[in-house]
Design a protein around this motif. Structure first.
Motif, PDB file in Angstrom:
ATOM      1  N   UNK A 114      38.305  31.877  48.728  1.00  0.00           N
ATOM      2  CA  UNK A 114      36.980  32.012  48.105  1.00  0.00           C
ATOM      3  C   UNK A 114      37.114  32.523  46.669  1.00  0.00           C
ATOM      4  N   UNK A 115      38.025  33.458  46.470  1.00  0.00           N
ATOM      5  CA  UNK A 115      38.256  33.998  45.121  1.00  0.00           C
ATOM      6  C   UNK A 115      38.776  32.938  44.152  1.00  0.00           C
ATOM      7  N   UNK A 116      39.379  31.887  44.693  1.00  0.00           N
ATOM      8  CA  UNK A 116      39.861  30.777  43.868  1.00  0.00           C
ATOM      9  C   UNK A 116      38.825  29.663  43.741  1.00  0.00           C
ATOM     10  N   UNK A 117      37.624  29.905  44.243  1.00  0.00           N
ATOM     11  CA  UNK A 117      36.554  28.936  44.084  1.00  0.00           C
ATOM     12  C   UNK A 117      36.383  27.952  45.226  1.00  0.00           C
ATOM     13  N   UNK A 118      37.113  28.163  46.325  1.00  0.00           N
ATOM     14  CA  UNK A 118      36.979  27.270  47.486  1.00  0.00           C
ATOM     15  C   UNK A 118      35.752  27.677  48.295  1.00  0.00           C
ATOM     16  N   UNK A 119      34.950  26.707  48.682  1.00  0.00           N
ATOM     17  CA  UNK A 119      33.744  26.962  49.469  1.00  0.00           C
ATOM     18  C   UNK A 119      34.117  27.047  50.953  1.00  0.00           C
ATOM     19  N   UNK A 120      34.739  28.169  51.316  1.00  0.00           N
ATOM     20  CA  UNK A 120      35.232  28.366  52.682  1.00  0.00           C
ATOM     21  C   UNK A 120      34.482  29.500  53.367  1.00  0.00           C
ATOM     22  N   UNK A 121      34.257  29.342  54.659  1.00  0.00           N
ATOM     23  CA  UNK A 121      33.570  30.366  55.456  1.00  0.00           C
ATOM     24  C   UNK A 121      34.318  30.582  56.766  1.00  0.00           C
ATOM     25  N   UNK A 122      34.080  31.731  57.377  1.00  0.00           N
ATOM     26  CA  UNK A 122      34.665  31.997  58.680  1.00  0.00           C
ATOM     27  C   UNK A 122      35.348  33.342  58.754  1.00  0.00           C
ATOM     28  N   UNK A 123      36.078  33.554  59.832  1.00  0.00           N
ATOM     29  CA  UNK A 123      36.274  32.618  60.947  1.00  0.00           C
ATOM     30  C   UNK A 123      35.018  32.471  61.797  1.00  0.00           C
ATOM     31  N   UNK A 124      34.738  31.222  62.163  1.00  0.00           N
ATOM     32  CA  UNK A 124      33.591  30.905  63.002  1.00  0.00           C
ATOM     33  C   UNK A 124      34.108  30.692  64.426  1.00  0.00           C
ATOM     34  N   UNK A 125      33.495  31.343  65.433  1.00  0.00           N
ATOM     35  CA  UNK A 125      33.969  31.167  66.808  1.00  0.00           C
ATOM     36  C   UNK A 125      34.201  29.702  67.169  1.00  0.00           C
ATOM     37  N   UNK A 126      35.349  29.439  67.775  1.00  0.00           N
ATOM     38  CA  UNK A 126      35.755  28.060  68.026  1.00  0.00           C
ATOM     39  C   UNK A 126      34.881  27.355  69.049  1.00  0.00           C
ATOM     40  N   UNK A 127      34.112  28.118  69.840  1.00  0.00           N
ATOM     41  CA  UNK A 127      33.253  27.468  70.835  1.00  0.00           C
ATOM     42  C   UNK A 127      31.971  26.917  70.224  1.00  0.00           C
ATOM     43  N   UNK A 128      31.764  27.154  68.927  1.00  0.00           N
ATOM     44  CA  UNK A 128      30.553  26.638  68.279  1.00  0.00           C
ATOM     45  C   UNK A 128      30.818  25.913  66.968  1.00  0.00           C
TER      46      UNK A 128
END
Length: 339
Positions: free
Chosen positions: A239-253
């Motif tokens: 994210x600090x490098x500008x990547x639009x990343x989120x998570x960790x999101x539970x793998x069951x959803x």
């Protein structure tokens, strides 16, 4: 759409003793394929005719020397036919050195056509590791062959099924070894690479979700510390490098959410996590895309199926989808820039 405006998709025929020739002729018996692209088989004309015979298909085989010579009309299979098989001794359903060697040469020819700009993409059919080994071909599969022929470093695999895309942080490792490989540095590196790969496919500012490892994302350490110690820091670095990343999101959803458009892609942490999600969504339409090559490559996600080869019962849905995905991305694909 005229023939001239359609992208030429090269289809290496695969192992002649497997179901590759059969699913190829069955796919090209679907007029929808010719509506979206100009399919060109790289293989052996006689083997294709044999596959049509036991599949009950009647199409004309048009042997050509150059992609520009093709008719690309439904009812005709355009093929660059290599004289590299003794068809009389071909045993369908069995490992044979000549089939491994020939399969490698089909890929080699298709790659050169792509590098020369004569075809827009490759849609590959199954090859067999044992046949390659019997032929002394020093590679275990498509990805390794393609990397070597194009001098590409560590190509990245992405699955696509319907509108869900899945990348894999680790693949052919035991679960224990895969967990050990889930370092923040690796997660950061893969998120950067996944972002670039999606942009090469025409997805601008892609939103990438990272699947969690532990139930409910670890519940702040109650079910393990991998999320706290490695996964979250890796995401934050990206994210600090500008990547639009989120998570960790539970793998069951997370995969369900991606399927319904919340994310452009999911980074699966280990092999089965992503494979199960994709194949439960639609087994036959799960397509593999290899990123990091100078050209676009899609592939069916199944093997040579020697047990049913030659019986005329192989299903071609995956091959048809493989060609369609290649055609869909061909116009917006951007090759990676060499450093």
């Amino acid at each position: 759409m005229s023939v001239q405006t359609k992208h030429i998709i090269a289809i290496p025929m695969g192992d002649a003793a497997g179901i590759g020739p059969e699913i190829t002729v069955k796919a090209l018996n679907n007029p929808e394929i010719y509506e979206v692209c100009s399919p060109l088989v790289i293989g052996h004309a006689k083997v294709l005719e044999i596959a049509m015979d036991f599949s009950g298909i009647s199409l004309k085989v048009n042997e050509i020397n150059e992609p520009s010579d093709g008719k690309y009309e439904y009812g005709t299979i355009d093929v660059i036919s290599l004289d590299n098989l003794d068809v009389e001794s071909l045993e369908i359903g069995k490992v044979q050195a000549q089939c491994g060697k020939a399969a490698y040469e089909y890929i080699e020819t298709a790659v050169q056509l792509a590098l020369d700009g004569k075809v827009s993409a490759l849609a590959t059919t199954p090859i067999n590791k044992e046949s390659l080994k019997a032929a002394n071909v020093p590679f275990i599969g498509h990805t390794e062959i393609l990397a070597a022929l194009t001098n590409s470093d560590d190509p990245l695999t992405m699955f696509e099924v319907r509108n869900m895309r899945i990348f894999f942080l680790t693949r052919h490792l035991s679960l224990k070894d895969a967990i050990a490989a889930m370092t923040k540095e690796r997660i950061y590196d893969y998120l950067v690479r996944c972002d670039k790969a999606l942009q090469r496919l025409g997805v601008e500012n892609p939103k990438i979700a990272v699947a969690a490892l532990n139930p409910h994302g670890g519940e702040n350490g109650l079910f393990g510390r991998e999320e706290i110690d490695e996964i979250i820091p890796g995401i934050q670095m990206a994210v600090e490098k500008g990547i639009n990343a989120v998570g960790p999101v539970p793998a069951d959803s997370v995969f369900h959410q991606a399927l319904h458009g919340k994310y452009d892609a999911v980074l699966s942490l280990y092999h089965d996590q992503g494979h199960i999600a994709a194949k439960m969504t639609d087994f036959e339409r799960t397509i593999s895309i290899t990123n990091g090559l100078p050209f676009l490559r899609t592939s069916v996600d199944h093997g040579t199926a020697f047990d049913i080869a030659g019986k005329g019962i192989a299903v071609s849905i995956s091959m048809e989808e493989c060609i369609k995905v290649a055609a869909r991305y061909a116009g917006q694909f951007r090759a990676p820039q060499k450093a």
